[in-house]
Design a protein around this motif. Structure first.
Motif, PDB file in Angstrom:
ATOM      1  N   ALA A 184       0.829  -1.201   0.000  1.00  0.00           N
ATOM      2  CA  ALA A 184       0.000   0.000   0.000  1.00  0.00           C
ATOM      3  C   ALA A 184       0.861   1.247   0.000  1.00  0.00           C
ATOM      4  O   ALA A 184       2.016   1.223   0.438  1.00  0.00           O
ATOM      5  CB  ALA A 184      -0.906   0.002   1.237  1.00  0.00           C
ATOM      6  N   ALA A 185       0.272   2.331  -0.483  1.00  0.00           N
ATOM      7  CA  ALA A 185       0.937   3.629  -0.472  1.00  0.00           C
ATOM      8  C   ALA A 185      -0.124   4.714  -0.415  1.00  0.00           C
ATOM      9  O   ALA A 185      -1.273   4.509  -0.822  1.00  0.00           O
ATOM     10  CB  ALA A 185       1.803   3.802  -1.717  1.00  0.00           C
ATOM     11  N   VAL A 186       0.280   5.876   0.101  1.00  0.00           N
ATOM     12  CA  VAL A 186      -0.606   7.031   0.211  1.00  0.00           C
ATOM     13  C   VAL A 186      -0.009   8.181  -0.581  1.00  0.00           C
ATOM     14  O   VAL A 186       1.198   8.413  -0.551  1.00  0.00           O
ATOM     15  CB  VAL A 186      -0.789   7.454   1.687  1.00  0.00           C
ATOM     16  CG1 VAL A 186      -1.448   8.820   1.803  1.00  0.00           C
ATOM     17  CG2 VAL A 186      -1.599   6.429   2.442  1.00  0.00           C
ATOM     18  N   VAL A 187      -0.875   8.900  -1.269  1.00  0.00           N
ATOM     19  CA  VAL A 187      -0.509  10.139  -1.945  1.00  0.00           C
ATOM     20  C   VAL A 187      -1.380  11.227  -1.340  1.00  0.00           C
ATOM     21  O   VAL A 187      -2.601  11.083  -1.274  1.00  0.00           O
ATOM     22  CB  VAL A 187      -0.780  10.056  -3.464  1.00  0.00           C
ATOM     23  CG1 VAL A 187      -0.589  11.408  -4.120  1.00  0.00           C
ATOM     24  CG2 VAL A 187       0.101   9.017  -4.107  1.00  0.00           C
ATOM     25  N   SER A 188      -0.770  12.301  -0.870  1.00  0.00           N
ATOM     26  CA  SER A 188      -1.542  13.447  -0.381  1.00  0.00           C
ATOM     27  C   SER A 188      -1.025  14.700  -1.078  1.00  0.00           C
ATOM     28  O   SER A 188       0.176  14.921  -1.160  1.00  0.00           O
ATOM     29  CB  SER A 188      -1.462  13.579   1.136  1.00  0.00           C
ATOM     30  OG  SER A 188      -0.157  13.403   1.591  1.00  0.00           O
ATOM     31  N   THR A 239       4.241  11.467  -1.362  1.00  0.00           N
ATOM     32  CA  THR A 239       3.943  10.041  -1.478  1.00  0.00           C
ATOM     33  C   THR A 239       4.696   9.266  -0.408  1.00  0.00           C
ATOM     34  O   THR A 239       5.779   9.667   0.003  1.00  0.00           O
ATOM     35  CB  THR A 239       4.351   9.503  -2.863  1.00  0.00           C
ATOM     36  OG1 THR A 239       5.761   9.635  -3.022  1.00  0.00           O
ATOM     37  CG2 THR A 239       3.650  10.253  -3.983  1.00  0.00           C
ATOM     38  N   LYS A 240       4.083   8.166   0.050  1.00  0.00           N
ATOM     39  CA  LYS A 240       4.791   7.291   0.989  1.00  0.00           C
ATOM     40  C   LYS A 240       4.228   5.884   0.926  1.00  0.00           C
ATOM     41  O   LYS A 240       3.025   5.682   0.778  1.00  0.00           O
ATOM     42  CB  LYS A 240       4.747   7.837   2.410  1.00  0.00           C
ATOM     43  CG  LYS A 240       3.407   7.749   3.097  1.00  0.00           C
ATOM     44  CD  LYS A 240       3.520   8.218   4.540  1.00  0.00           C
ATOM     45  CE  LYS A 240       2.162   8.141   5.213  1.00  0.00           C
ATOM     46  NZ  LYS A 240       2.216   8.550   6.597  1.00  0.00           N
ATOM     47  N   GLN A 241       5.132   4.922   1.019  1.00  0.00           N
ATOM     48  CA  GLN A 241       4.752   3.522   1.095  1.00  0.00           C
ATOM     49  C   GLN A 241       4.385   3.220   2.540  1.00  0.00           C
ATOM     50  O   GLN A 241       5.006   3.734   3.466  1.00  0.00           O
ATOM     51  CB  GLN A 241       5.900   2.634   0.635  1.00  0.00           C
ATOM     52  CG  GLN A 241       5.506   1.190   0.515  1.00  0.00           C
ATOM     53  CD  GLN A 241       6.611   0.324  -0.075  1.00  0.00           C
ATOM     54  OE1 GLN A 241       7.712   0.786  -0.317  1.00  0.00           O
ATOM     55  NE2 GLN A 241       6.310  -0.942  -0.301  1.00  0.00           N
ATOM     56  N   LEU A 242       3.380   2.382   2.738  1.00  0.00           N
ATOM     57  CA  LEU A 242       2.873   2.091   4.077  1.00  0.00           C
ATOM     58  C   LEU A 242       3.474   0.820   4.643  1.00  0.00           C
ATOM     59  O   LEU A 242       2.868  -0.238   4.627  1.00  0.00           O
ATOM     60  CB  LEU A 242       1.349   1.986   4.049  1.00  0.00           C
ATOM     61  CG  LEU A 242       0.631   3.248   3.594  1.00  0.00           C
ATOM     62  CD1 LEU A 242      -0.874   3.010   3.524  1.00  0.00           C
ATOM     63  CD2 LEU A 242       0.950   4.403   4.527  1.00  0.00           C
ATOM     64  N   HIS A 243       4.681   0.913   5.163  1.00  0.00           N
ATOM     65  CA  HIS A 243       5.340  -0.250   5.748  1.00  0.00           C
ATOM     66  C   HIS A 243       4.653  -0.707   7.039  1.00  0.00           C
ATOM     67  O   HIS A 243       4.616  -1.888   7.327  1.00  0.00           O
ATOM     68  CB  HIS A 243       6.807   0.059   6.044  1.00  0.00           C
ATOM     69  CG  HIS A 243       7.591   0.388   4.818  1.00  0.00           C
ATOM     70  ND1 HIS A 243       7.900  -0.538   3.851  1.00  0.00           N
ATOM     71  CD2 HIS A 243       8.115   1.564   4.388  1.00  0.00           C
ATOM     72  CE1 HIS A 243       8.582   0.036   2.892  1.00  0.00           C
ATOM     73  NE2 HIS A 243       8.729   1.311   3.181  1.00  0.00           N
ATOM     74  N   ASN A 244       4.108   0.227   7.802  1.00  0.00           N
ATOM     75  CA  ASN A 244       3.489  -0.131   9.075  1.00  0.00           C
ATOM     76  C   ASN A 244       2.224  -0.962   8.909  1.00  0.00           C
ATOM     77  O   ASN A 244       1.830  -1.686   9.799  1.00  0.00           O
ATOM     78  CB  ASN A 244       3.191   1.118   9.907  1.00  0.00           C
ATOM     79  CG  ASN A 244       2.248   2.072   9.199  1.00  0.00           C
ATOM     80  OD1 ASN A 244       2.207   2.138   7.973  1.00  0.00           O
ATOM     81  ND2 ASN A 244       1.505   2.833   9.973  1.00  0.00           N
TER      82      ASN A 244
END
Length: 169
Positions: free
Chosen positions: A36-40, A50-55
């Protein structure tokens, strides 16, 4: 079979606020997040964050190379001009083999704009109608853009972007 989905939110913090819902849905076994990743994209900003959701997923099934490449195609290549766009053309063509084609990229580019955010998910075992119901009720109202991946497309995607490929010397 894996599902690759993009959930667009009406606010630049909507995708981030949906992460708690996503964690709960995983615990309820309504979704299994593989990566998963988030773009804001804040209003007035020139480009999105952007960031990949490692947690949420641990190491992730696809790795940072996939997300960086995909986000580059969607958000940054149009800003860099034709020379860079032509250089990435052959690489982006291979994404069509895994269900991520020009139409998908153009649709995401048109919908994820300043003042909005998006949650990009590679999932399995998804009860899509329940997930949609939960995410649509979050702050920032979610809209689904999705493309199902066949098992063959999923295998090709993993092979192209996993981080276990040995580094060239």
């Amino acid at each position: 079979m894996a599902t690759f989905t993009v959930w667009q939110f009406d606010t630049d913090q909507g995708a981030e606020s949906a992460l708690n819902v996503l964690e709960r849905l995983q615990k309820e076994e309504l979704i299994q997040v593989q990566d998963a990743a988030v773009v804001s994209w804040a209003e007035g900003a020139k480009k999105p964050k952007t960031k990949q959701l490692h947690n949420l997923v641990g190491a992730g099934a696809l790795g940072g190379g996939f997300w960086g490449f995909l986000f580059g195609l969607i958000f940054f290549v149009p800003l860099l001009g034709l020379a860079v766009g032509a250089a990435t053309g052959a690489l982006s063509g291979s994404l069509g083999d895994v269900g991520i084609d020009d139409a998908f990229i153009k649709e995401v580019r048109a919908k994820v704009t300043p003042g909005t955010s998006a949650l990009f998910l590679l999932t399995t075992d998804t009860v899509l109608d329940k997930v949609a119901e939960e995410l649509e009720g979050t702050r920032g109202h979610a809209t689904l853009i999705h493309a199902n991946l066949t098992n063959d497309q999923e295998d090709k995607l993993r092979a192209a972007f996993t981080d276990d490929v040995p580094a060239a010397v």
